[in-house]
Each structure stands twice: as structure tokens, then as C-alpha cells.
Enzyme design. Structure first.
Site, short mmCIF file in Angstrom:
data_model
loop_
_atom_site.label_atom_id
_atom_site.label_comp_id
_atom_site.label_asym_id
_atom_site.label_seq_id
_atom_site.Cartn_x
_atom_site.Cartn_y
_atom_site.Cartn_z
N SER A 1 56.51 62.89 48.53
CA SER A 1 55.50 63.19 49.55
C SER A 1 55.96 64.17 50.62
O SER A 1 55.17 64.54 51.48
CB SER A 1 55.05 61.88 50.22
OG SER A 1 54.38 61.05 49.28
N ASP B 1 39.41 56.48 50.58
CA ASP B 1 40.52 56.08 49.71
C ASP B 1 40.43 54.58 49.45
O ASP B 1 40.73 53.77 50.33
CB ASP B 1 41.86 56.41 50.38
CG ASP B 1 43.04 55.77 49.65
OD1 ASP B 1 42.93 55.56 48.42
OD2 ASP B 1 44.06 55.50 50.31
N ASP C 1 47.38 54.87 44.72
CA ASP C 1 47.97 55.20 46.01
C ASP C 1 49.12 54.24 46.25
O ASP C 1 49.14 53.12 45.71
CB ASP C 1 46.92 55.06 47.11
CG ASP C 1 47.39 55.66 48.42
OD1 ASP C 1 47.02 56.80 48.71
OD2 ASP C 1 48.16 54.98 49.14
N HIS D 1 43.43 53.42 52.17
CA HIS D 1 43.45 53.80 53.58
C HIS D 1 42.05 53.94 54.17
O HIS D 1 41.90 54.26 55.35
CB HIS D 1 44.19 55.14 53.75
CG HIS D 1 45.65 55.08 53.40
ND1 HIS D 1 46.11 55.24 52.11
CD2 HIS D 1 46.75 54.85 54.17
CE1 HIS D 1 47.43 55.16 52.11
NE2 HIS D 1 47.85 54.91 53.34
N CYS E 1 48.83 59.49 52.54
CA CYS E 1 47.80 59.01 51.62
C CYS E 1 47.83 59.82 50.32
O CYS E 1 47.53 61.02 50.31
CB CYS E 1 46.43 59.13 52.28
SG CYS E 1 45.07 58.66 51.19
#
Length: 617
Positions: free
Chosen positions: A330, A354, A367, A373, A386
Site C-alpha cells: 500500500s 466500501d 479489503d 470502510h 482502503c
């Protein structure tokens, strides 16, 4: 009774006189011939071959010795010595003065009790093949006790001379070894490429790191001296000397105290930390863990220690900072996000929902947060990392747009740091896959590429460089280790249509550390300065829809832990990239290590920066 002294007849007397004259003439002729031979031989030696034998005679009296240059020292940015030269004793040998080399070898082994017999044996195996008339030095130093023993017994070792030389020493031992490198004995392959005249009297060369990259500067040039010796080879006087030119002393950008602190953060972990000054690309800390002691290689490492290092499962020889290629996870999300809003693929304020997963073509991409989220915009997507937001965004952009967004930051290319052997990583695109795999690109691969998985591979140094460019809002810097030789890159700037796009992405990274839901918020509390950061967790083992449980997986299959960040946000002085192999969550492992390093540098080395930053806020 007849007299025996008288001849019986005149004929007999004549015969005896004739015989006597013959013998006398023969003697005269033999003596004359002998004198002619001696005179001709003398003429041959004294007149016709005068130059040759005069040179040989002088060679017995006058010899020429090579004076090896003093290798340049290496210092850190604060003039702390990192690589020094220590005077030691050595033995120099000439093979043509040895009658029985095997007996000589055994006698020397006995004399040098305490030295590695394998090294002596290996040396003499090579020594037998070398030039008989040249002097060669034993490839390791001898102790003071061994030198004293040799001095007493030197009459038993014709052709061997006790000399003093300088030995490379690394006073901080294993600290920063992957940046400094080390020296070692010149091998046959290297010898073929070298200028032999420049390495007369020298048997070491830079093997890795700074020692190798700046070999031409550090080495210097040899000198020569003529010396007069007696029949026993004892030096009487020096006739003429051309001094050697010492190598250049160099200063590095490294802060050795910060380097030690960076390495201490790993404890028993494996990975890399890079810290650099984002304003000019100077590398402040360059840690690759685990390390090894470079002093082992100076005189030639023994088999026991070499095998131990070679068989170490953590592979300390690997320079993870430039050769470790890891999925960035990420940590690439800020760069993807910047490319997306710059090219109008999405607005910073647009929200998506999400639910904790993203479905595409019959496959569910989950996720990291199973419950999702909820409604989330770009700022929250970066701050909370996210995955679903970037899954959806990736299909809008396509892999080539993601590639084009990340490429200006140096992903997929060497940084050209001043160390040889850097890896370039992988920044995938449709063209890359077709050229390397011979297969087309699939959209499902774009989805996982958007969160730094799939074919994506990067080095810690690439991540640090990209982070520094982000901190500079697009000013491209050149990471380097040599101080005072900054490669001017001030004219290189990533072109961005809207300056506010930088602010949007960087604010998302600030909220990672200081926001209410930031993935590293607990590490941002109480800091006297603001940090912009991004956590990352790179999957090593494919779960095929299963649930990740570290307790059920071998350590080598645990996720990699990553973090990038810079501080202070308003006036960046340090940019950091951390990768911990199999360290698990980036927020739990890599993030606190990076924050501690920043605190150590900003509070201890740059006193007052934090206070100034707070006053601005």
C-alpha cells in the site's frame, strides 16, 4: 759392470733427447693454449658481454622496490573515521632465493604458529607459479610476537624480508558495511582488467560498496625506490626514491551515529531502512540487515567464517537496500492517487462505498478491513489505506496509466546511486508483460497492481527516493553517498497541473499519522513535529480466498511490513523508507521503526527544528 746412467750408444742418447724436447714443446704448447683460452674468456666476459654482467652484478647490489600507495580514508558527514589504515607486519618473499620451497613452507608454518595453515598452504600453491625474481607478500599480516620470532630466525629464511605495511581496518566493524563495502585480495579475473603498473606492490582492491565504486580515488599510485644491499640481502642504504601518491580521502553523506541507531531498531529482524535528506538526496542512513564484519575479508576470509556467512538463512551478503526487491504494497497508493486526480480519473472529493470487498469477473478481491470502510473519499482512502477504493480506481485508470503515474518517481528504474550492482525492480505495464512473459495483460492483474501486489517489485532505496520527491512536491533528487558532489537535479521537476493535487495526497499521508482513523495514528501521537507517512503490508503467500492467520504460517510466509514517510511536513528534513521481511502489518512493525528514526534525527541532530515547526502550526 756397465754404468746405468750412460747410454749404450749414440743412437739411444739421441732418442732420449728427442723425447725430452717433444715433451717440453708439448708442455709449452699446452701452457700457451691455456693462456689463449683464459685471455679469450676474459675478453668475452670483460669486453663483449660487459653490459650484461655489469647489470647482473649491480642487481646483486642494487634492487628496486615498489612502494605501495596509502589507501584513502573514508569519513562520515561529521568527519568520523569509517575506514582506516593500520600499520602491521608482513613477510615479503623472492622464490629464486629458496632452495627447497616445500621445506621452506613447513618451516614457515612452524614459525608462524597461530596463523591459519590453510592460508599459508594456499599461498605457496600459488607462489610456486609466480615470477621467480619478484618479491611477493604473504597475504596476511603477522603479529608482533610472530615478527619477533622471525627476526631471531631470519638467517634460516633466505629471500624473506620482514616489512611494514598498512592494513585496511573498519573501526565500526559491521556498521554500514553494505554502504562502505570492503576490500579484499585481487583475484585473477580482476587482475586481467587492471592496469598492472598502477597496482604494483598492491594486493588489495575494493570489492563492494563505496570501496569498489570509488576505487580509482581511494587507491592512489605506487612509487619506487632503489636500495643497496650486501651479500646477505641486508639493506645498506636507499639510493633513490620516487614516493607513492596516496589515495584520496573521501567524506560520505552518512551519519554513522544515525546509522547505528537505524541498525539497532531491527534487533533480530531482517530488512532495510533508508533515510535521506529530501532537499539534496544525501543518504543519512543506509541499513541492510543482517550485516557482517568487513574486517574478515581484508586479509582473506577463512573457510569457517565464510561458510558460516554463506549458509546463514538470513543471507547477510545481500545488500537489501539496493538488491532486495519487494512488493511495495500500500505504500504506492499516494502515487497512484496523485496520478488519478492529476489526469482527472477521479475527483479528490468523490466518494465510493466500501463493503469490505470488490467483485470483478466472478472473483472477490477483499479489503484488509473485513467489515469495510463505508463511504470513503481519496483522503480517507489514503489515511485508512482502503484497498477497495483503489481496486475500483484501477479499472478506471488501467495499468498503463498507473505505470505512467509512478514512473516519474523512479519506480522500475535504477536510482544510479554510487554503489555498483543496483537492481531496478519491476513497474509493470501491458508492454512489459508482453516483452517479458509473452502474454497479454489481464484487467484482474490491474486490480492487484493498484495496491502494490502482483508483478510490482521495488527496492527500499527506490521507495526512499520516491518519498523524497513527494516531500519536495515533485523536485527530483539523486540519492548519493559521496559528500560534496551533489548532482544538480534542481531543473528536474515532475510537472503537475494543479499544485493543490500535491496537497491533497500529502494531507492524506499526514492523516495516516495524525488523523482519527489513520493506520499509524498511535505512532503519531505526542510527536513535536508532523509526519506524512504511509503504511504498507505486502503479501508473500497467496491465500486463495482464505483468512490470513500468522500463527498458522511459517515465519518466512508472513507478510512484509513497510512504511514510507517524511518530516517535518512543512519543511522536510528527512525522508524514510522501511521494509521488514515477514514483519507483518506495516503499522505494527515498520511504522514505529521509521518514527523512532525520525525522532532521533530531528531531535538529536537538528535541535530546534521541531520547535520551529510547532510555532508555524
Amino acid at each position: 759392470m756397465p754404468d746405468p746412467l750412460k747410454f749404450n750408444s749414440d743412437a739411444e742418447a739421441f732418442q732420449q733427447k728427442r723425447l725430452f724436447r717433444f715433451r717440453l714443446y708439448f708442455a709449452y704448447g699446452f701452457v700457451l693454449l691455456l693462456f689463449v683460452f683464459l685471455i679469450s674468456r676474459m675478453a668475452h666476459l670483460q669486453w663483449y658481454n660487459y653490459e650484461r654482467y655489469h647489470g647482473l652484478a649491480e642487481g646483486n647490489r642494487i634492487s628496486i622496490e615498489t612502494l605501495p600507495p596509502t589507501r584513502g580514508k573514508i569519513y562520515d558527514r561529521n568527519h568520523i573515521l569509517l575506514a582506516d589504515n593500520q600499520p602491521v607486519y608482513a613477510l615479503s618473499m623472492i622464490r629464486e632465493k629458496m632452495d627447497d620451497i616445500h621445506a621452506f613452507e613447513l618451516a614457515l608454518m612452524n614459525l608462524l604458529e597461530g596463523s591459519d595453515p590453510e592460508k599459508i598452504e594456499a599461498y605457496f600453491k600459488k607462489f610456486r607459479q609466480l615470477n621467480r625474481s619478484k618479491a611477493y607478500t604473504l597475504p596476511f599480516s603477522v603479529s608482533e610476537e610472530q615478527a619477533a620470532r622471525f627476526s631471531v630466525m631470519s638467517y634460516k629464511f633466505p629471500g624473506v624480508t620482514l616489512t611494514a605495511r598498512l592494513k585496511r581496518v573498519y573501526p565500526h566493524k559491521s556498521t554500514a558495511v553494505h554502504a562502505l563495502g570492503y576490500v579484499g585480495r585481487i583475484n585473477v579475473k580482476e587482475l586481467k582488467k587492471l592496469n598492472e603498473q598502477e597496482y604494483l606492490g598492491t594486493n588489495i582492491i575494493g570489492k563492494a560498496g563505496i570501496e569498489r565504486f570509488y576505487e580509482d580515488r581511494l587507491h592512489g599510485s605506487p612509487g619506487v625506490q632503489q636500495i643497496e644491499t650486501n651479500a646477505r640481502g641486508r639493506i645498506l642504504r636507499k639510493l633513490e626514491t620516487t614516493p607513492a601518491t596516496p589515495g584520496e580521502d573521501i567524506h560520505l553523506t552518512l551519519d554513522i551515529e544515525l546509522q547505528k541507531y537505524a541498525e539497532s531498531l531491527f534487533k533480530d529482524k531482517v530488512g532495510s531502512i533508508i533515510a535521506l535528506d529530501p532537499q539534496n538526496g544525501e543518504i543519512l542512513a543506509f541499513a541492510s540487515m543482517p550485516t557482517f564484519d568487513p574486517n574478515l575479508f581484508v586479509d582473506g576470509i577463512d573457510q569457517k567464517n565464510y561458510s558460516r556467512l554463506l549458509n546463514d538463512p538470513h543471507r547477510p551478503f545481500i545488500n537489501r537496500a539496493i538488491n532486495g526487491q519487494y512488493p511495495p504494497g500500500s505504500t504506492i497508493k499516494p502515487f497512484v492517487a496523485l496520478g488519478a486526480i492529476e489526469k482527472d480519473y477521479i475527483s479528490p472529493t468523490k466518494k465510493i462505498y466500501d463493503p469490505g470487498y470488490f467483485d470483478y469477473a466472478g472473483h472477490r478481491y477483499r479489503d484488509w478491513k473485513r467489515t469495510g470502510h463505508g463511504l470513503i473519499d481519496l483522503n480517507a482512502a489514503i489515511a485508512q489505506s482502503c484497498d477497495t477504493y483503489f481496486y475500483e480506481l484501477s479499472l478506471t485508470m488501467g495499468v498503463d496509466a498507473i505505470h505512467d503515474a509512478m514512473s516519474p518517481f523512479g519506480f522500475g528504474e535504477k536510482t544510479n546511486i554510487d554503489i555498483i550492482g543496483e537492481s531496478k525492480g519491476i513497474l509493470p505495464s501491458q508492454q512489459w508483460k508482453m516483452e517479458t512473459k509473452g502474454k497479454p495483460w489481464y484487467r484482474g492483474e490491474t486490480i492487484i497492481s493498484s495496491i502494490g501486489q502482483g508483478y510490482n517489485l521495488t527496492t527500499p532505496l527506490q521507495l526512499a527516493k520516491a518519498t523524497a520527491i513527494l516531500a519536495n512536491r515533485g523536485k527530483i533528487i539523486q540519492p548519493h553517498l559521496l559528500k560534496d558532489e551533489l548532482k544538480d537535479s534542481s531543473s528536474s521537476q515532475i510537472a503537475i497541473k494543479k499544485i493543490s493535487n500535491w496537497d491533497s495526497v500529502i494531507q492524506g499521508m499526514v492523516d495516516v499519522m495524525h488523523g482519527k482513523k489513520g493506520t499509524a495514528r498511535r505512532h503519531g501521537k505526542g510527536l513535536p513535529f508532523k509526519v506524512a507517512g504511509k503504511t504498507g503490508t505486502a503479501q508473500v503467500f497467496g491465500l486463495n480466498q482464505g483468512k490470513y492467520n500468522a500463527d498458522e504460517l511459517a515465519k518466512r510466509l508472513h507478510d512484509h511490513s513497510l512504511f514510507i514517510g517524511f518530516a517535518p511536513v512543512d519543511n522536510p528534513k528527512i525522508a524514510v523508507a522501511v521494509i521488514v521481511e515477514n514483519g507483518g502489518s506495516g503499522s505494527k512493525t515498520a511504522a514505529p521503526m521509521a518514527i523512532n528514526l525520525m525522532k532521533h534525527y530531528l531531535e538529536e541532530k537538528l535541535t530546534g527544528i521541531s520547535t520551529q515547526t510547532e510555532s508555524k502550526q
